[in-house]
Enzyme design. Structure first.
Site, PDB file in Angstrom:
ATOM      1  CB  SER A  40      87.949  -8.453  -6.207  1.00 36.74           C
ATOM      2  OG  SER A  40      87.397  -8.148  -4.953  1.00 36.74           O
ATOM      3  CB  CYS A  72      94.998  20.629  -8.280  1.00 39.25           C
ATOM      4  SG  CYS A  72      93.602  21.069  -9.330  1.00 39.25           S
ATOM      5  CG  HIS A  99      96.027  16.707 -10.606  1.00 42.24           C
ATOM      6  ND1 HIS A  99      95.912  16.587  -9.248  1.00 42.24           N
ATOM      7  CD2 HIS A  99      94.908  17.343 -11.024  1.00 42.24           C
ATOM      8  CE1 HIS A  99      94.767  17.114  -8.849  1.00 42.24           C
ATOM      9  NE2 HIS A  99      94.150  17.582  -9.913  1.00 42.24           N
ATOM     10  CD  GLU A 113      99.203  14.511  -8.663  1.00 46.48           C
ATOM     11  OE1 GLU A 113     100.173  15.295  -8.658  1.00 46.48           O
ATOM     12  OE2 GLU A 113      98.038  14.859  -8.401  1.00 46.48           O
TER      13      GLU A 113
END
Ligand code: GLN
Length: 570
Positions: free
Chosen positions: A41, A417, A542, A544
Protein backbone atom coordinates in the site's frame (compact mmCIF):
# COMPACT_ATOMS: atom_id res chain seq x y z
CA UNK A 1 -26.84 -12.24 -27.14
CA UNK A 2 -28.75 -13.71 -24.23
CA UNK A 3 -28.61 -11.26 -21.33
CA UNK A 4 -27.11 -13.15 -18.45
CA UNK A 5 -28.38 -10.55 -16.00
CA UNK A 6 -31.99 -11.54 -16.74
CA UNK A 7 -31.30 -14.97 -15.32
CA UNK A 8 -29.11 -13.84 -12.46
CA UNK A 9 -31.45 -11.10 -11.26
CA UNK A 10 -34.27 -13.56 -10.55
CA UNK A 11 -35.14 -13.44 -6.87
CA UNK A 12 -35.70 -17.06 -6.22
CA UNK A 13 -34.69 -19.80 -3.85
CA UNK A 14 -34.29 -22.25 -6.71
CA UNK A 15 -31.07 -20.71 -7.97
CA UNK A 16 -27.72 -20.14 -6.32
CA UNK A 17 -27.48 -16.62 -7.75
CA UNK A 18 -28.09 -13.37 -5.91
CA UNK A 19 -27.59 -10.33 -8.08
CA UNK A 20 -29.92 -7.42 -7.37
CA UNK A 21 -30.14 -5.30 -10.52
CA UNK A 22 -31.58 -1.78 -10.14
CA UNK A 23 -34.55 -0.67 -12.19
CA UNK A 24 -33.59 0.91 -15.49
CA UNK A 25 -30.23 -0.87 -15.65
CA UNK A 26 -29.11 -1.70 -19.17
CA UNK A 27 -26.16 -4.03 -19.53
CA UNK A 28 -23.39 -2.51 -21.63
CA UNK A 29 -24.61 1.08 -21.23
CA UNK A 30 -22.17 1.76 -18.43
CA UNK A 31 -18.62 0.47 -18.68
CA UNK A 32 -16.36 -0.24 -15.72
CA UNK A 33 -12.72 0.43 -14.93
CA UNK A 34 -11.53 -1.39 -11.81
CA UNK A 35 -8.19 -0.49 -10.20
CA UNK A 36 -6.45 -2.97 -7.90
CA UNK A 37 -3.19 -2.62 -6.00
CA UNK A 38 -0.50 -5.25 -5.49
CA UNK A 39 2.82 -5.62 -3.64
CA UNK A 40 2.19 -2.88 -1.06
CA UNK A 41 0.00 0.00 0.00
CA UNK A 42 1.06 3.64 -0.03
CA UNK A 43 1.85 3.70 -3.77
CA UNK A 44 -0.66 6.46 -4.48
CA UNK A 45 -3.32 4.21 -5.97
CA UNK A 46 -5.99 6.77 -5.06
CA UNK A 47 -4.10 9.58 -6.77
CA UNK A 48 -3.46 7.43 -9.82
CA UNK A 49 -7.14 6.40 -10.02
CA UNK A 50 -8.38 9.97 -9.63
CA UNK A 51 -6.03 11.12 -12.40
CA UNK A 52 -7.37 8.36 -14.64
CA UNK A 53 -10.96 9.35 -13.78
CA UNK A 54 -10.08 12.93 -14.70
CA UNK A 55 -8.57 11.91 -18.05
CA UNK A 56 -11.65 9.86 -18.94
CA UNK A 57 -13.90 12.73 -17.89
CA UNK A 58 -11.82 15.12 -20.00
CA UNK A 59 -12.78 13.01 -23.01
CA UNK A 60 -16.39 14.03 -22.51
CA UNK A 61 -17.34 10.82 -20.71
CA UNK A 62 -19.43 10.86 -17.54
CA UNK A 63 -17.01 9.12 -15.20
CA UNK A 64 -18.21 8.31 -11.67
CA UNK A 65 -15.63 7.05 -9.19
CA UNK A 66 -16.38 4.60 -6.39
CA UNK A 67 -13.83 4.10 -3.65
CA UNK A 68 -14.12 0.87 -1.72
CA UNK A 69 -12.53 0.62 1.72
CA UNK A 70 -12.35 -2.79 3.37
CA UNK A 71 -12.67 -1.72 7.01
CA UNK A 72 -15.77 -2.45 9.01
CA UNK A 73 -16.54 1.16 9.94
CA UNK A 74 -19.65 2.29 8.09
CA UNK A 75 -18.07 5.62 7.20
CA UNK A 76 -14.94 7.57 8.10
CA UNK A 77 -16.69 9.64 10.79
CA UNK A 78 -15.47 7.38 13.56
CA UNK A 79 -11.89 7.14 12.28
CA UNK A 80 -9.18 9.00 14.15
CA UNK A 81 -7.63 11.49 11.70
CA UNK A 82 -4.26 11.19 13.43
CA UNK A 83 -4.21 7.51 12.55
CA UNK A 84 -5.99 7.50 9.22
CA UNK A 85 -5.61 11.02 7.83
CA UNK A 86 -8.25 13.65 7.29
CA UNK A 87 -11.96 12.89 7.43
CA UNK A 88 -13.20 14.37 4.17
CA UNK A 89 -16.78 15.68 4.19
CA UNK A 90 -18.95 15.59 1.08
CA UNK A 91 -21.71 18.07 0.33
CA UNK A 92 -24.38 15.54 1.35
CA UNK A 93 -22.69 15.15 4.74
CA UNK A 94 -21.03 11.78 4.07
CA UNK A 95 -17.79 11.47 6.01
CA UNK A 96 -15.23 9.72 3.86
CA UNK A 97 -11.64 8.70 3.45
CA UNK A 98 -9.35 11.48 2.22
CA UNK A 99 -9.12 9.88 -1.23
CA UNK A 100 -12.59 11.19 -2.04
CA UNK A 101 -11.10 14.67 -1.70
CA UNK A 102 -8.52 13.76 -4.34
CA UNK A 103 -11.27 12.65 -6.75
CA UNK A 104 -13.29 15.83 -6.17
CA UNK A 105 -10.22 17.99 -6.74
CA UNK A 106 -9.05 16.13 -9.82
CA UNK A 107 -12.49 15.81 -11.41
CA UNK A 108 -13.61 19.25 -10.22
CA UNK A 109 -17.03 17.96 -9.20
CA UNK A 110 -19.04 17.11 -6.11
CA UNK A 111 -19.38 13.48 -5.08
CA UNK A 112 -21.92 11.86 -2.77
CA UNK A 113 -22.61 8.75 -0.69
CA UNK A 114 -23.03 6.91 -4.03
CA UNK A 115 -19.27 7.24 -4.56
CA UNK A 116 -18.04 5.68 -1.35
CA UNK A 117 -18.49 2.19 0.02
CA UNK A 118 -16.99 0.53 3.08
CA UNK A 119 -17.07 -3.09 4.11
CA UNK A 120 -19.05 -1.99 7.16
CA UNK A 121 -21.77 -0.47 5.02
CA UNK A 122 -22.12 -3.59 2.87
CA UNK A 123 -22.33 -5.89 5.88
CA UNK A 124 -24.78 -3.58 7.69
CA UNK A 125 -27.06 -3.68 4.67
CA UNK A 126 -26.94 -7.46 4.35
CA UNK A 127 -27.49 -8.00 8.08
CA UNK A 128 -30.48 -5.62 8.11
CA UNK A 129 -31.98 -7.39 5.08
CA UNK A 130 -31.51 -10.74 6.77
CA UNK A 131 -33.49 -9.54 9.82
CA UNK A 132 -36.30 -8.44 7.54
CA UNK A 133 -36.40 -11.86 5.92
CA UNK A 134 -35.51 -10.49 2.52
CA UNK A 135 -33.35 -13.46 1.58
CA UNK A 136 -36.38 -15.73 1.36
CA UNK A 137 -35.15 -18.33 3.80
CA UNK A 138 -31.75 -18.75 2.18
CA UNK A 139 -28.58 -19.17 4.18
CA UNK A 140 -26.89 -15.78 3.89
CA UNK A 141 -23.33 -15.99 2.58
CA UNK A 142 -20.39 -13.84 1.57
CA UNK A 143 -20.89 -15.27 -1.94
CA UNK A 144 -23.43 -14.52 -3.37
CA UNK A 145 -25.06 -12.09 -0.90
CA UNK A 146 -22.24 -9.77 0.11
CA UNK A 147 -20.80 -9.79 -3.41
CA UNK A 148 -24.33 -9.31 -4.79
CA UNK A 149 -24.90 -6.18 -2.68
CA UNK A 150 -21.57 -4.77 -3.84
CA UNK A 151 -22.50 -5.23 -7.49
CA UNK A 152 -25.95 -3.82 -6.71
CA UNK A 153 -24.39 -0.70 -5.17
CA UNK A 154 -22.13 -0.18 -8.18
CA UNK A 155 -24.94 -0.65 -10.69
CA UNK A 156 -27.22 1.69 -8.72
CA UNK A 157 -24.58 4.42 -8.94
CA UNK A 158 -24.25 3.72 -12.67
CA UNK A 159 -28.00 4.24 -13.21
CA UNK A 160 -28.39 7.19 -10.83
CA UNK A 161 -25.48 9.13 -12.32
CA UNK A 162 -26.13 8.06 -15.91
CA UNK A 163 -22.47 7.13 -16.01
CA UNK A 164 -20.62 6.20 -19.17
CA UNK A 165 -17.87 4.81 -16.98
CA UNK A 166 -17.82 3.84 -13.32
CA UNK A 167 -14.25 3.75 -12.06
CA UNK A 168 -13.90 1.53 -9.01
CA UNK A 169 -10.85 1.79 -6.80
CA UNK A 170 -10.40 -1.23 -4.59
CA UNK A 171 -8.68 -0.11 -1.38
CA UNK A 172 -5.81 -2.12 0.07
CA UNK A 173 -3.77 -4.69 -1.83
CA UNK A 174 -4.56 -8.00 -3.47
CA UNK A 175 -4.06 -10.74 -0.88
CA UNK A 176 -5.50 -8.72 2.03
CA UNK A 177 -8.11 -10.75 3.81
CA UNK A 178 -10.20 -7.61 4.23
CA UNK A 179 -10.99 -6.89 0.62
CA UNK A 180 -11.02 -10.42 -0.79
CA UNK A 181 -14.83 -10.52 -1.11
CA UNK A 182 -14.71 -7.23 -2.94
CA UNK A 183 -12.20 -8.57 -5.44
CA UNK A 184 -14.45 -11.60 -5.88
CA UNK A 185 -17.38 -9.24 -6.58
CA UNK A 186 -15.29 -7.61 -9.33
CA UNK A 187 -14.60 -10.99 -10.91
CA UNK A 188 -18.31 -11.71 -10.94
CA UNK A 189 -19.02 -8.25 -12.33
CA UNK A 190 -16.74 -8.88 -15.33
CA UNK A 191 -18.41 -12.22 -16.01
CA UNK A 192 -21.88 -10.73 -15.86
CA UNK A 193 -21.16 -7.55 -17.79
CA UNK A 194 -19.05 -9.12 -20.52
CA UNK A 195 -15.38 -8.69 -21.28
CA UNK A 196 -15.75 -5.59 -23.48
CA UNK A 197 -17.51 -3.76 -20.62
CA UNK A 198 -14.96 -4.12 -17.83
CA UNK A 199 -11.33 -2.98 -17.88
CA UNK A 200 -9.09 -4.27 -15.09
CA UNK A 201 -6.12 -2.10 -14.19
CA UNK A 202 -3.54 -3.44 -11.79
CA UNK A 203 -1.12 -1.13 -10.04
CA UNK A 204 2.09 -2.78 -9.02
CA UNK A 205 5.48 -1.76 -7.67
CA UNK A 206 8.87 -2.17 -9.28
CA UNK A 207 11.57 -2.16 -6.64
CA UNK A 208 15.01 -0.68 -7.06
CA UNK A 209 17.07 -1.68 -4.04
CA UNK A 210 19.94 0.74 -3.42
CA UNK A 211 22.37 -2.16 -2.98
CA UNK A 212 21.62 -3.45 -6.50
CA UNK A 213 21.08 -0.17 -8.32
CA UNK A 214 18.71 -1.77 -10.83
CA UNK A 215 14.98 -2.34 -11.13
CA UNK A 216 13.61 -5.71 -10.04
CA UNK A 217 10.24 -7.12 -11.05
CA UNK A 218 9.88 -10.28 -8.92
CA UNK A 219 7.64 -8.77 -6.26
CA UNK A 220 5.45 -7.30 -9.01
CA UNK A 221 5.21 -10.68 -10.73
CA UNK A 222 4.13 -12.35 -7.50
CA UNK A 223 1.57 -9.62 -6.87
CA UNK A 224 0.12 -10.05 -10.35
CA UNK A 225 0.02 -13.79 -9.85
CA UNK A 226 -2.14 -13.16 -6.77
CA UNK A 227 -4.62 -11.26 -8.87
CA UNK A 228 -4.64 -13.94 -11.58
CA UNK A 229 -5.27 -16.54 -8.88
CA UNK A 230 -8.39 -14.58 -7.94
CA UNK A 231 -9.66 -15.16 -11.47
CA UNK A 232 -8.90 -11.67 -12.67
CA UNK A 233 -6.88 -11.11 -15.82
CA UNK A 234 -5.64 -7.52 -15.88
CA UNK A 235 -5.98 -5.54 -19.12
CA UNK A 236 -3.48 -2.89 -18.09
CA UNK A 237 -0.60 -2.93 -15.60
CA UNK A 238 0.56 0.36 -14.11
CA UNK A 239 4.08 0.07 -12.74
CA UNK A 240 4.88 2.46 -9.91
CA UNK A 241 8.57 3.01 -9.41
CA UNK A 242 10.97 5.66 -8.22
CA UNK A 243 12.27 6.17 -11.75
CA UNK A 244 10.86 5.46 -15.20
CA UNK A 245 10.35 1.73 -15.68
CA UNK A 246 12.66 0.28 -18.34
CA UNK A 247 11.51 -1.72 -21.38
CA UNK A 248 13.10 -4.95 -20.17
CA UNK A 249 11.08 -4.84 -16.98
CA UNK A 250 7.90 -4.00 -18.90
CA UNK A 251 8.53 -7.00 -21.14
CA UNK A 252 8.99 -9.27 -18.13
CA UNK A 253 5.74 -8.05 -16.60
CA UNK A 254 4.02 -8.58 -19.94
CA UNK A 255 5.35 -12.13 -20.18
CA UNK A 256 4.25 -13.10 -16.69
CA UNK A 257 0.81 -11.56 -16.77
CA UNK A 258 -0.55 -12.10 -20.32
CA UNK A 259 -0.73 -8.34 -20.85
CA UNK A 260 0.62 -6.83 -24.11
CA UNK A 261 3.74 -4.78 -23.45
CA UNK A 262 2.07 -1.59 -24.72
CA UNK A 263 -0.46 -2.09 -21.92
CA UNK A 264 2.28 -2.10 -19.29
CA UNK A 265 2.81 1.55 -18.37
CA UNK A 266 5.40 3.28 -16.24
CA UNK A 267 4.26 5.58 -13.45
CA UNK A 268 7.41 7.05 -11.86
CA UNK A 269 7.53 9.36 -8.80
CA UNK A 270 6.51 12.94 -9.57
CA UNK A 271 7.28 16.20 -7.82
CA UNK A 272 3.62 17.13 -7.63
CA UNK A 273 0.50 15.05 -8.07
CA UNK A 274 -0.69 17.63 -10.58
CA UNK A 275 1.98 16.51 -13.05
CA UNK A 276 0.61 12.95 -13.10
CA UNK A 277 -2.27 13.42 -15.57
CA UNK A 278 0.17 14.57 -18.26
CA UNK A 279 2.50 11.64 -17.57
CA UNK A 280 -0.37 9.15 -17.81
CA UNK A 281 -1.48 10.75 -21.04
CA UNK A 282 2.02 10.36 -22.47
CA UNK A 283 1.73 6.59 -21.94
CA UNK A 284 -1.76 6.76 -23.48
CA UNK A 285 -3.30 5.12 -20.43
CA UNK A 286 -6.61 6.88 -21.07
CA UNK A 287 -6.71 5.74 -24.71
CA UNK A 288 -5.88 2.19 -23.65
CA UNK A 289 -8.93 2.14 -21.35
CA UNK A 290 -11.09 3.58 -24.12
CA UNK A 291 -9.94 0.91 -26.54
CA UNK A 292 -10.38 -1.99 -24.06
CA UNK A 293 -13.93 -0.75 -23.42
CA UNK A 294 -14.68 0.04 -27.10
CA UNK A 295 -15.68 3.58 -26.15
CA UNK A 296 -14.05 5.39 -29.09
CA UNK A 297 -17.33 6.64 -30.47
CA UNK A 298 -18.28 8.37 -27.25
CA UNK A 299 -15.07 10.39 -26.99
CA UNK A 300 -15.41 14.10 -27.70
CA UNK A 301 -12.10 15.38 -29.08
CA UNK A 302 -13.06 19.03 -28.67
CA UNK A 303 -13.92 18.58 -25.00
CA UNK A 304 -10.64 16.80 -24.54
CA UNK A 305 -8.57 19.54 -26.15
CA UNK A 306 -10.29 22.21 -24.08
CA UNK A 307 -9.87 20.28 -20.81
CA UNK A 308 -6.22 19.49 -21.56
CA UNK A 309 -5.50 23.15 -22.20
CA UNK A 310 -7.18 24.30 -18.98
CA UNK A 311 -5.17 21.77 -17.02
CA UNK A 312 -1.89 22.68 -18.66
CA UNK A 313 -2.48 26.36 -17.89
CA UNK A 314 -2.86 25.44 -14.22
CA UNK A 315 0.24 23.22 -14.24
CA UNK A 316 2.27 25.96 -15.89
CA UNK A 317 1.23 28.43 -13.20
CA UNK A 318 2.22 25.93 -10.58
CA UNK A 319 5.63 25.37 -12.15
CA UNK A 320 6.18 29.04 -12.94
CA UNK A 321 5.67 30.49 -9.45
CA UNK A 322 9.01 31.66 -8.05
CA UNK A 323 8.20 33.91 -5.13
CA UNK A 324 7.86 32.02 -1.84
CA UNK A 325 5.79 32.96 1.16
CA UNK A 326 5.62 31.23 4.52
CA UNK A 327 2.24 30.56 6.07
CA UNK A 328 1.91 29.33 9.63
CA UNK A 329 -0.55 26.58 10.53
CA UNK A 330 -1.10 25.78 14.18
CA UNK A 331 -0.52 22.11 14.85
CA UNK A 332 2.21 19.52 14.95
CA UNK A 333 3.50 18.60 11.51
CA UNK A 334 4.33 14.98 12.15
CA UNK A 335 0.89 14.31 13.59
CA UNK A 336 -1.18 16.56 11.40
CA UNK A 337 0.23 16.50 7.89
CA UNK A 338 -2.42 14.08 6.65
CA UNK A 339 -5.08 15.33 9.04
CA UNK A 340 -5.02 18.70 7.24
CA UNK A 341 -4.52 17.47 3.68
CA UNK A 342 -7.34 19.59 2.24
CA UNK A 343 -6.11 22.77 3.96
CA UNK A 344 -2.69 22.26 2.42
CA UNK A 345 -4.18 21.54 -0.99
CA UNK A 346 -6.41 24.62 -0.82
CA UNK A 347 -3.34 26.72 -0.01
CA UNK A 348 -1.53 25.20 -2.99
CA UNK A 349 -4.43 26.05 -5.33
CA UNK A 350 -4.65 29.61 -4.03
CA UNK A 351 -0.87 29.97 -4.29
CA UNK A 352 -0.83 28.92 -7.96
CA UNK A 353 -3.65 31.37 -8.59
CA UNK A 354 -1.58 34.15 -7.00
CA UNK A 355 1.66 33.08 -8.73
CA UNK A 356 3.49 32.26 -5.53
CA UNK A 357 4.69 29.16 -3.73
CA UNK A 358 3.54 28.54 -0.21
CA UNK A 359 5.79 27.04 2.42
CA UNK A 360 4.14 25.83 5.58
CA UNK A 361 5.48 26.41 9.04
CA UNK A 362 3.82 24.27 11.70
CA UNK A 363 3.35 26.06 14.99
CA UNK A 364 3.08 23.78 18.01
CA UNK A 365 0.85 25.84 20.30
CA UNK A 366 1.30 23.62 23.36
CA UNK A 367 4.92 24.83 23.33
CA UNK A 368 3.60 28.40 23.56
CA UNK A 369 1.39 27.43 26.50
CA UNK A 370 4.32 25.83 28.30
CA UNK A 371 6.52 28.87 27.69
CA UNK A 372 8.92 26.83 25.51
CA UNK A 373 8.18 29.07 22.50
CA UNK A 374 7.19 32.75 22.52
CA UNK A 375 4.43 33.99 20.25
CA UNK A 376 6.84 36.55 18.75
CA UNK A 377 9.27 33.78 17.84
CA UNK A 378 6.52 31.63 16.40
CA UNK A 379 5.26 34.51 14.26
CA UNK A 380 8.66 35.92 13.29
CA UNK A 381 8.90 34.52 9.77
CA UNK A 382 5.30 34.09 8.66
CA UNK A 383 3.17 36.43 6.56
CA UNK A 384 -0.14 34.83 7.49
CA UNK A 385 -1.49 32.18 9.82
CA UNK A 386 -4.28 29.62 9.69
CA UNK A 387 -5.86 28.08 12.76
CA UNK A 388 -7.59 25.07 11.21
CA UNK A 389 -10.38 22.83 12.47
CA UNK A 390 -9.83 20.95 15.68
CA UNK A 391 -11.39 19.43 18.74
CA UNK A 392 -10.69 19.78 22.46
CA UNK A 393 -8.46 21.87 24.65
CA UNK A 394 -5.01 20.66 23.59
CA UNK A 395 -3.10 23.76 22.50
CA UNK A 396 -6.27 25.90 22.41
CA UNK A 397 -4.93 28.60 24.76
CA UNK A 398 -1.74 28.83 22.70
CA UNK A 399 -3.85 29.24 19.56
CA UNK A 400 -5.74 32.07 21.27
CA UNK A 401 -2.41 33.78 22.05
CA UNK A 402 -1.41 33.50 18.38
CA UNK A 403 -4.74 34.93 17.21
CA UNK A 404 -4.32 37.91 19.54
CA UNK A 405 -0.87 38.62 18.14
CA UNK A 406 -2.13 38.44 14.55
CA UNK A 407 -5.09 40.69 15.30
CA UNK A 408 -2.96 43.29 17.06
CA UNK A 409 -0.14 43.24 14.52
CA UNK A 410 -2.21 43.32 11.34
CA UNK A 411 -0.93 39.96 10.08
CA UNK A 412 -3.40 38.04 7.87
CA UNK A 413 -5.44 35.48 9.75
CA UNK A 414 -7.78 32.78 8.47
CA UNK A 415 -9.76 30.88 11.10
CA UNK A 416 -11.39 27.65 9.99
CA UNK A 417 -14.15 26.24 12.12
CA UNK A 418 -12.30 25.89 15.45
CA UNK A 419 -10.15 28.82 14.31
CA UNK A 420 -13.31 30.88 13.85
CA UNK A 421 -14.60 29.89 17.29
CA UNK A 422 -11.31 30.68 19.05
CA UNK A 423 -11.11 34.05 17.27
CA UNK A 424 -14.46 34.95 18.84
CA UNK A 425 -13.27 33.75 22.25
CA UNK A 426 -10.10 35.85 21.95
CA UNK A 427 -12.02 38.96 20.88
CA UNK A 428 -14.58 38.55 23.67
CA UNK A 429 -11.83 38.22 26.27
CA UNK A 430 -9.52 40.96 25.12
CA UNK A 431 -11.75 43.56 23.48
CA UNK A 432 -15.14 43.04 25.14
CA UNK A 433 -13.86 42.58 28.69
CA UNK A 434 -15.29 39.07 29.13
CA UNK A 435 -12.14 37.78 30.75
CA UNK A 436 -13.27 34.18 31.22
CA UNK A 437 -14.98 33.88 27.83
CA UNK A 438 -14.61 30.42 26.32
CA UNK A 439 -16.21 27.71 24.25
CA UNK A 440 -18.21 25.28 26.38
CA UNK A 441 -16.27 22.52 24.64
CA UNK A 442 -13.28 23.51 26.79
CA UNK A 443 -14.99 25.10 29.82
CA UNK A 444 -18.58 23.92 30.27
CA UNK A 445 -19.09 26.27 33.24
CA UNK A 446 -17.73 29.49 31.73
CA UNK A 447 -19.53 32.75 32.63
CA UNK A 448 -19.30 33.86 29.00
CA UNK A 449 -20.05 30.91 26.71
CA UNK A 450 -19.53 32.78 23.44
CA UNK A 451 -19.29 29.42 21.67
CA UNK A 452 -21.85 26.91 22.84
CA UNK A 453 -23.72 23.78 21.88
CA UNK A 454 -27.10 24.97 20.61
CA UNK A 455 -29.47 22.02 20.26
CA UNK A 456 -32.45 24.32 19.66
CA UNK A 457 -30.72 26.10 16.79
CA UNK A 458 -29.71 22.80 15.29
CA UNK A 459 -33.32 21.64 15.26
CA UNK A 460 -34.36 24.80 13.42
CA UNK A 461 -31.78 24.20 10.71
CA UNK A 462 -33.08 20.65 10.47
CA UNK A 463 -30.07 18.71 11.68
CA UNK A 464 -30.29 15.13 12.81
CA UNK A 465 -27.43 13.95 15.03
CA UNK A 466 -25.28 16.17 17.16
CA UNK A 467 -22.80 17.14 14.45
CA UNK A 468 -23.55 19.67 11.81
CA UNK A 469 -22.32 17.90 8.69
CA UNK A 470 -22.15 18.69 5.00
CA UNK A 471 -23.00 21.65 2.79
CA UNK A 472 -25.09 24.58 4.06
CA UNK A 473 -25.96 27.81 2.36
CA UNK A 474 -24.95 31.11 3.92
CA UNK A 475 -26.44 34.49 3.10
CA UNK A 476 -23.69 37.09 2.86
CA UNK A 477 -23.90 40.68 4.01
CA UNK A 478 -23.46 43.10 1.12
CA UNK A 479 -20.38 45.28 1.19
CA UNK A 480 -18.34 43.00 3.49
CA UNK A 481 -14.91 41.60 2.67
CA UNK A 482 -16.24 38.04 2.55
CA UNK A 483 -19.01 39.07 0.14
CA UNK A 484 -16.38 40.80 -2.01
CA UNK A 485 -14.11 37.73 -1.97
CA UNK A 486 -16.91 35.42 -3.07
CA UNK A 487 -17.45 37.60 -6.12
CA UNK A 488 -20.32 39.59 -4.52
CA UNK A 489 -22.55 36.56 -4.36
CA UNK A 490 -25.50 36.77 -1.98
CA UNK A 491 -25.59 33.06 -1.24
CA UNK A 492 -22.61 30.75 -0.93
CA UNK A 493 -22.31 27.13 0.11
CA UNK A 494 -19.58 25.49 2.17
CA UNK A 495 -19.26 22.25 4.11
CA UNK A 496 -19.40 21.76 7.86
CA UNK A 497 -18.27 19.31 10.50
CA UNK A 498 -18.72 20.60 14.02
CA UNK A 499 -20.92 20.63 17.11
CA UNK A 500 -20.57 24.10 18.57
CA UNK A 501 -21.81 27.47 17.26
CA UNK A 502 -21.45 31.18 18.01
CA UNK A 503 -23.84 31.89 20.87
CA UNK A 504 -26.52 34.43 19.77
CA UNK A 505 -26.65 35.87 23.32
CA UNK A 506 -23.29 37.61 22.89
CA UNK A 507 -23.42 38.67 19.25
CA UNK A 508 -24.55 42.24 19.85
CA UNK A 509 -21.79 42.94 22.38
CA UNK A 510 -19.19 41.60 19.97
CA UNK A 511 -20.57 43.60 17.07
CA UNK A 512 -20.55 46.79 19.11
CA UNK A 513 -16.79 46.40 19.51
CA UNK A 514 -16.20 46.06 15.79
CA UNK A 515 -16.61 42.43 14.72
CA UNK A 516 -18.67 42.07 11.55
CA UNK A 517 -20.68 38.95 11.02
CA UNK A 518 -20.54 38.83 7.27
CA UNK A 519 -22.59 35.69 6.63
CA UNK A 520 -25.30 33.63 8.30
CA UNK A 521 -27.19 30.38 7.79
CA UNK A 522 -30.57 31.15 9.31
CA UNK A 523 -29.56 32.52 12.72
CA UNK A 524 -26.26 30.68 12.81
CA UNK A 525 -23.12 32.73 12.24
CA UNK A 526 -21.03 31.49 9.33
CA UNK A 527 -18.43 34.24 8.78
CA UNK A 528 -16.71 36.96 10.76
CA UNK A 529 -14.31 39.72 9.77
CA UNK A 530 -12.63 42.58 11.54
CA UNK A 531 -12.02 45.79 9.61
CA UNK A 532 -9.75 47.68 9.23
CA UNK A 533 -7.41 44.69 9.77
CA UNK A 534 -6.00 43.79 6.30
CA UNK A 535 -7.31 40.21 6.57
CA UNK A 536 -8.88 38.85 9.71
CA UNK A 537 -11.51 36.37 8.55
CA UNK A 538 -13.08 33.39 10.24
CA UNK A 539 -15.62 30.88 9.05
CA UNK A 540 -17.58 28.21 10.86
CA UNK A 541 -17.27 26.10 7.71
CA UNK A 542 -14.40 24.21 6.07
CA UNK A 543 -13.86 26.04 2.77
CA UNK A 544 -10.89 23.78 1.98
CA UNK A 545 -13.29 20.97 1.08
CA UNK A 546 -14.55 22.86 -1.97
CA UNK A 547 -11.20 24.16 -3.21
CA UNK A 548 -10.09 22.71 -6.54
CA UNK A 549 -7.01 23.31 -8.68
CA UNK A 550 -9.21 24.75 -11.43
CA UNK A 551 -11.48 26.67 -9.05
CA UNK A 552 -9.59 27.63 -5.92
CA UNK A 553 -11.67 28.62 -2.90
CA UNK A 554 -12.15 32.43 -2.74
CA UNK A 555 -11.37 32.72 0.97
CA UNK A 556 -8.01 31.01 0.48
CA UNK A 557 -7.29 33.09 -2.61
CA UNK A 558 -8.00 36.27 -0.63
CA UNK A 559 -5.94 35.09 2.32
CA UNK A 560 -2.89 34.23 0.20
CA UNK A 561 -3.20 37.53 -1.68
CA UNK A 562 -3.30 39.42 1.65
CA UNK A 563 -0.30 37.43 2.87
CA UNK A 564 1.64 38.34 -0.29
CA UNK A 565 0.80 42.00 0.30
CA UNK A 566 1.87 41.93 3.92
CA UNK A 567 4.49 44.53 4.72
CA UNK A 568 6.52 41.94 6.58
CA UNK A 569 7.29 40.20 3.28
CA UNK A 570 11.03 40.03 2.89
N1 GLN B 1 -14.48 21.48 18.05
C1 GLN B 1 -15.31 22.40 17.37
C2 GLN B 1 -16.75 21.94 17.28
O1 GLN B 1 -17.03 20.79 17.46
C3 GLN B 1 -14.76 22.71 15.99
C4 GLN B 1 -14.80 21.52 15.08
C5 GLN B 1 -13.97 21.72 13.83
O2 GLN B 1 -13.07 22.55 13.80
N2 GLN B 1 -14.23 20.96 12.82
O3 GLN B 1 -17.63 22.73 17.03
Amino acid sequence: MHNILDTLAKKTTEHEYYTPVPEGYVRGKTKYVVVFGTVMSGLGKGIFSSCLAKLLQDKGLVCEPIKFDGYLNQDAGTLNPYRHGEVFVLDDGTETDMDLGTYERMQNKNLSADNYLTGGRVFAKVLAKERKGEYLGRDVQIIPHITGEIKGFIRTTAVKKKADVVLIEVGGTVGDFENSYFIEAMRELAYEEGKENVCFVCMTYIMEPATLGEQKSKAAQLGLRGLLASGIQPDIVACRAERKVGDKIREKISLFSNVPVEHVVSVPDMESIYFIPDTLKESALDDLCVSVLCLEKKVDKKDEQQATKEWQDFVQKLRGARKKITIGITGKYTVLRDAYASVMKALEHAAAYNNVQVQIKWIETTDIEKGKLSVEEAMADVVGVIVPGGFGSRGAEGKIQCIRYLRENNIPYLGLCYGFQLALVEFARDVCGMKEANTTENDPKTKFPVIDYLPEQMKIVGLGGNMRLGGYNAELKKGTKVWELYGKKETVRERHRHRYEANPVFLQQLEEKGIIFSGKCGDLIEYLELPPHPFFVGTQSHPEFTSRPLSPNPLYVGFVRAAVDTKRLR
